[in-house]
Design a protein around this motif. Sequence first.
Motif, mmCIF file in Angstrom:
data_model
loop_
_atom_site.group_PDB
_atom_site.id
_atom_site.type_symbol
_atom_site.label_atom_id
_atom_site.label_comp_id
_atom_site.label_asym_id
_atom_site.label_seq_id
_atom_site.Cartn_x
_atom_site.Cartn_y
_atom_site.Cartn_z
ATOM 1 N N ALA A 27 11.169 67.997 39.413
ATOM 2 C CA ALA A 27 10.407 66.956 40.110
ATOM 3 C C ALA A 27 9.974 65.956 39.048
ATOM 4 C CB ALA A 27 9.200 67.558 40.818
ATOM 5 N N TYR A 28 9.976 64.677 39.409
ATOM 6 C CA TYR A 28 9.784 63.619 38.422
ATOM 7 C C TYR A 28 8.457 62.904 38.653
ATOM 8 C CZ TYR A 28 14.787 64.325 37.728
ATOM 9 O OH TYR A 28 16.019 64.875 37.467
ATOM 10 N N GLN A 29 7.666 62.798 37.571
ATOM 11 C CA GLN A 29 6.405 62.072 37.647
ATOM 12 C C GLN A 29 6.397 60.975 36.580
ATOM 13 O OE1 GLN A 29 2.612 64.103 36.816
ATOM 14 N NE2 GLN A 29 1.816 63.123 38.660
ATOM 15 N N PRO A 30 6.061 59.737 36.977
ATOM 16 C CA PRO A 30 6.112 58.636 36.007
ATOM 17 C C PRO A 30 4.932 58.655 35.039
ATOM 18 C CG PRO A 30 5.318 57.832 38.109
ATOM 19 C CD PRO A 30 5.717 59.264 38.326
ATOM 20 N N VAL A 31 5.181 58.175 33.839
ATOM 21 C CA VAL A 31 4.147 57.916 32.829
ATOM 22 C C VAL A 31 4.071 56.399 32.694
ATOM 23 C CG1 VAL A 31 3.475 58.209 30.414
ATOM 24 C CG2 VAL A 31 4.562 60.101 31.666
ATOM 25 N N ILE A 32 2.870 55.851 32.887
ATOM 26 C CA ILE A 32 2.683 54.413 33.056
ATOM 27 C C ILE A 32 2.133 53.773 31.784
ATOM 28 C CG2 ILE A 32 1.510 52.655 34.452
ATOM 29 C CD1 ILE A 32 3.512 54.430 35.993
ATOM 30 N N VAL A 33 2.715 52.641 31.391
ATOM 31 C CA VAL A 33 2.184 51.849 30.274
ATOM 32 C C VAL A 33 0.879 51.198 30.728
ATOM 33 C CG1 VAL A 33 2.587 49.949 28.668
ATOM 34 C CG2 VAL A 33 4.495 51.421 29.385
ATOM 35 N N THR A 34 -0.199 51.452 30.004
ATOM 36 C CA THR A 34 -1.526 51.010 30.453
ATOM 37 C C THR A 34 -1.609 49.507 30.619
ATOM 38 O OG1 THR A 34 -2.461 52.897 29.255
ATOM 39 C CG2 THR A 34 -3.979 51.171 29.939
ATOM 40 N N ARG A 35 -1.105 48.755 29.687
ATOM 41 C CA ARG A 35 -1.314 47.306 29.676
ATOM 42 C C ARG A 35 -0.477 46.580 30.715
ATOM 43 N NH1 ARG A 35 -0.890 44.902 23.768
ATOM 44 N NH2 ARG A 35 -1.462 43.046 24.966
ATOM 45 N N THR A 36 0.692 47.137 31.086
ATOM 46 C CA THR A 36 1.613 46.403 31.950
ATOM 47 C C THR A 36 1.832 47.039 33.312
ATOM 48 O OG1 THR A 36 3.573 47.577 31.143
ATOM 49 C CG2 THR A 36 2.850 45.616 29.894
ATOM 50 N N GLY A 37 1.582 48.353 33.437
ATOM 51 C CA GLY A 37 1.898 49.048 34.679
ATOM 52 C C GLY A 37 3.351 49.450 34.791
ATOM 53 N N ASP A 38 4.154 49.180 33.761
ATOM 54 C CA ASP A 38 5.554 49.594 33.775
ATOM 55 C C ASP A 38 5.667 51.100 33.515
ATOM 56 O OD1 ASP A 38 6.557 46.977 34.152
ATOM 57 O OD2 ASP A 38 6.337 46.561 32.009
ATOM 58 N N ILE A 39 6.824 51.653 33.850
ATOM 59 C CA ILE A 39 7.083 53.067 33.581
ATOM 60 C C ILE A 39 7.612 53.219 32.159
ATOM 61 C CG2 ILE A 39 8.443 55.091 34.207
ATOM 62 C CD1 ILE A 39 8.456 54.085 37.076
ATOM 63 N N ALA A 40 6.918 54.009 31.344
ATOM 64 C CA ALA A 40 7.387 54.289 29.982
ATOM 65 C C ALA A 40 8.493 55.336 30.007
ATOM 66 C CB ALA A 40 6.224 54.768 29.120
ATOM 67 N N PHE A 41 8.283 56.391 30.779
ATOM 68 C CA PHE A 41 9.273 57.443 30.968
ATOM 69 C C PHE A 41 8.799 58.316 32.125
ATOM 70 C CE2 PHE A 41 6.239 59.034 27.839
ATOM 71 C CZ PHE A 41 5.998 60.347 28.216
ATOM 72 N N HIS A 42 9.632 59.263 32.525
ATOM 73 C CA HIS A 42 9.249 60.246 33.530
ATOM 74 C C HIS A 42 9.142 61.622 32.873
ATOM 75 C CE1 HIS A 42 10.707 57.166 36.360
ATOM 76 N NE2 HIS A 42 9.999 57.787 37.287
ATOM 77 N N GLU A 43 8.265 62.448 33.422
ATOM 78 C CA GLU A 43 8.251 63.856 33.030
ATOM 79 C C GLU A 43 8.981 64.655 34.101
ATOM 80 O OE1 GLU A 43 5.309 67.633 31.960
ATOM 81 O OE2 GLU A 43 4.438 65.660 32.387
ATOM 82 N N GLY A 44 9.900 65.509 33.671
ATOM 83 C CA GLY A 44 10.616 66.388 34.589
ATOM 84 C C GLY A 44 9.924 67.736 34.656
#
Length: 268
Positions: A39-56
């Motif tokens: 199952a995939y959960q996103p890790v979010i860049v604080t300043r931009t709201g973009d996805i840095a990577f996902h954790e599986g």
Amino acid sequence: MPPEPDQPTDPFAHAQALDLADAPRLVREALAERRTELAYQPVIVTRTGDIAFHEGLIRLRDHAGRRLPARHFLPGVEDTALGRELDRASLREGLEALRRNPALRLSINMSARSIGDGRWRRALEDGLARGPGIGERLILEISETSAMTLPEVVCRFMAEMRPRGVGFALDEFGAGQTAFRYLRDFLFDLVKIDAHFVRGIDEDPDNQVLCGALVAVARQFGMAHVACGIETEAEAKTLAGLGVNCLQGYLWGRPARAPGPAARMPLP
């Protein structure tokens, strides 16, 4: 690895399945029948709201297709041979996802004990060889407690893998037993601040100080930092104010069957 909210659709019918004493049987059967998935959960860049990577995050499926989160089975097997088999299954699933999706960057949880598992190492080598750039998009997460069981082995493994582009994350940062002297030797790429310091941080001055100290330590050693277990906008905004690089938690959605975009949330 953050706590996971997935629940069986009928918890009463699955009461026996959720008994940790039954975990070895559940895991053994799921592995034999290939009923594992991420199952995939996103890790979010604080300043931009973009996805840095996902954790599986590893899941077991029952015969009806319902997913069982790791908290219901992993504690009963993680220090056994079945734990190593789960690590192999998780790694294989993750490497295959990276091969299929060249835009994906993914972190996968592992135990330090798997470093000495020949079959886990072969799965890693085979996966890295299946496509260009896979190593550069793979992050291996090791908890503080696990890393400190075999610190010299972990350091050697990281030195071996780093030229292949593989990144490393220290999970549960602050909750384990990492001696700060080892941080210089480990040189993790990032640390994941344990959710214990994050919950309700907007109303907890003690946790604000502790989290700020953990961020300062990470910065000193040149490591990025992720705050885990975020459930409210107030927590996210407080952590943004403390300068945390990235954020992860249910605020951006529960772990999903496939990686996807997370809703942006502007932060100060």
